[in-house]
Scaffold this active site. Structure first.
Site, short mmCIF file in Angstrom:
data_model
loop_
_atom_site.label_atom_id
_atom_site.label_comp_id
_atom_site.label_asym_id
_atom_site.label_seq_id
_atom_site.Cartn_x
_atom_site.Cartn_y
_atom_site.Cartn_z
N ASN A 9 1.18 -1.13 0.09
CA ASN A 9 -0.03 0.03 -0.45
C ASN A 9 0.31 1.15 0.26
O ASN A 9 1.30 0.99 0.62
CB ASN A 9 -0.69 0.47 1.26
CG ASN A 9 -1.59 1.31 1.54
OD1 ASN A 9 -2.29 1.98 0.47
ND2 ASN A 9 -2.57 1.65 2.62
N TRP A 10 1.24 1.63 -1.53
CA TRP A 10 2.00 2.80 -1.07
C TRP A 10 0.89 4.67 -0.51
O TRP A 10 2.09 5.55 -0.21
CB TRP A 10 2.16 3.28 -2.94
CG TRP A 10 2.98 2.19 -3.71
CD1 TRP A 10 3.05 1.19 -2.93
CD2 TRP A 10 3.30 2.23 -4.88
NE1 TRP A 10 4.34 -0.03 -4.24
CE2 TRP A 10 3.92 1.02 -4.85
CE3 TRP A 10 3.60 3.03 -5.74
CZ2 TRP A 10 4.89 0.90 -6.47
CZ3 TRP A 10 4.21 2.75 -7.12
CH2 TRP A 10 4.51 1.85 -6.97
N LYS A 11 0.40 4.36 -0.43
CA LYS A 11 -0.77 5.36 0.18
C LYS A 11 -0.42 7.01 -0.98
O LYS A 11 -0.49 6.51 -2.08
CB LYS A 11 0.05 5.57 1.99
CG LYS A 11 -0.42 4.51 2.44
CD LYS A 11 -0.19 4.75 4.03
CE LYS A 11 0.14 3.71 5.18
NZ LYS A 11 -0.12 3.40 6.23
N GLU A 56 -4.94 -5.34 10.64
CA GLU A 56 -3.59 -4.96 10.52
C GLU A 56 -4.13 -3.31 12.52
O GLU A 56 -4.79 -2.22 12.09
CB GLU A 56 -3.88 -3.47 9.78
CG GLU A 56 -3.74 -4.41 8.29
CD GLU A 56 -3.07 -2.24 7.38
OE1 GLU A 56 -2.16 -3.28 7.43
OE2 GLU A 56 -4.03 -1.90 7.13
N GLY A 106 2.82 -1.51 4.11
CA GLY A 106 2.49 -0.04 3.50
C GLY A 106 4.73 1.11 4.01
O GLY A 106 4.21 0.23 2.82
N GLY A 107 4.30 1.19 4.73
CA GLY A 107 6.30 1.61 4.84
C GLY A 107 7.12 1.04 3.37
O GLY A 107 7.46 1.97 2.78
C1 PEP Z 1 -0.51 -0.02 6.16
O1 PEP Z 1 -0.73 0.71 6.17
O2 PEP Z 1 -1.49 -0.93 5.49
C2 PEP Z 1 0.22 -0.47 6.93
C3 PEP Z 1 0.54 -1.82 7.25
O3 PEP Z 1 1.72 0.38 6.98
P1 PEP Z 1 2.57 0.10 7.53
O4 PEP Z 1 3.70 -1.26 6.77
O5 PEP Z 1 3.62 1.43 7.11
O6 PEP Z 1 2.89 0.15 9.32
#
Ligand code: PEP
Length: 253
Positions: free
Chosen positions: A9-11, A169, A236-237
């Protein structure tokens, strides 16, 4: 059959140049290095979708959207609909990410409609659930997850629940560097599978993919993915770095 999936998920990240670099690196590394059968998905901002699809063409890498609207079309400035995404050949759509639950006030009733929309247009929803830190500290996390699952998904037919991916999550682990321990994550994944078994059947529950998300990195992915009810991750990140993302994909055994 239960599918193992790692979705990035590149947001709200990725200029055109960033998008081209990241997508082509992921596609090339995927071709050379990922041979464990995991389904890999890139989920850029809407405007990057066609460029990522162009770069992923001819590879096994899939492309997703970060959201869709509950209606097919209309006067909803700035929104995107499931039929539009489907017409562009998008495979997956994230529904109910905690950032949309929080900043766009999306609740389970609305999210149930969006999940239905995704199915009507043959997109695979990745439906996100997760408790806040406060809810966990008050020992309400089981009840919160149960409500998010039942209100968001239990209107689905037997066919459609089988085509739904769930992502657990914990909100306190997203972007914070704090990860749920493998046992904490497994406990909730097993609860979710049990809820599906009770509403539908054990067979269906066994077939559903349940992903973990929340600060997954190359150094903790293998441990999380080794748990019996964790079928990959929503990242995410770490999905913004091709090396890290591919190493996470390779951590699925
Ligand atoms: C997300 O936004 O779905 C996520 C899991 O972010 P991160 O991996 O950065 O915690």
């Amino acid at each position: 059959m239960r599918k193992y999936i790692v979705a990035g998920n590149w947001k709200m990240n990725g200029t055109l140049a960033d998008t081209q670099k990241l997508a082509s690196e992921v596609v090339n590394m995927h071709k050379d290095e990922v041979n464990n059968g995991v389904e890999v998905v890139m989920i850029p901002p809407y405007i990057g979708i066609t460029e990522v699809q162009r770069l992923a063409k001819g590879s096994e890498v899939k492309v997703g959207s970060q959201n869709c609207h509950k209606e097919d079309s209309g006067a909803y400035t700035g929104e995107i609909s499931a039929p539009i995404l489907a017409s562009y050949g998008v495979d997956y759509v994230i529904i109910g990410h905690s950032e949309r639950r929080e900043y766009q006030s999306e609740d389970n009733t609305l999210l149930a409609q969006k999940v239905g929309q995704a199915h009507r247009h043959h997109l695979t929803p990745i439906y996100c659930v997760g408790e806040t830190l406060e809810e966990r500290e008050e020992n309400r996390h089981f009840e919160v997850i149960e409500q998010q699952i039942s209100e968001g998904l239990f209107h689905l037919s037997t066919d459609n629940i089988q085509r739904t991916v769930i992502a657990y999550e914990p909100v306190w682990a997203i972007g914070t560097g704090k990860t749920a321990s493998k046992d904490e994550a497994q406990e909730i994944h097993s609860l979710i599978r049990d809820l599906i078994a009770r509403r539908y059947s054990q067979h269906i529950a066994d077939e559903i993919s349940i992903l973990y998300g929340g600060s997954v990195k190359p150094n903790n992915a293998a441990e999380l993915f080794s748990m019996p009810d964790i079928d990959g991750g929503l990242i995410g990140g770490a999905s913004l770095n091709s090396r890290d993302f591919i190493d996470i994909c390779k951590a699925v055994k």
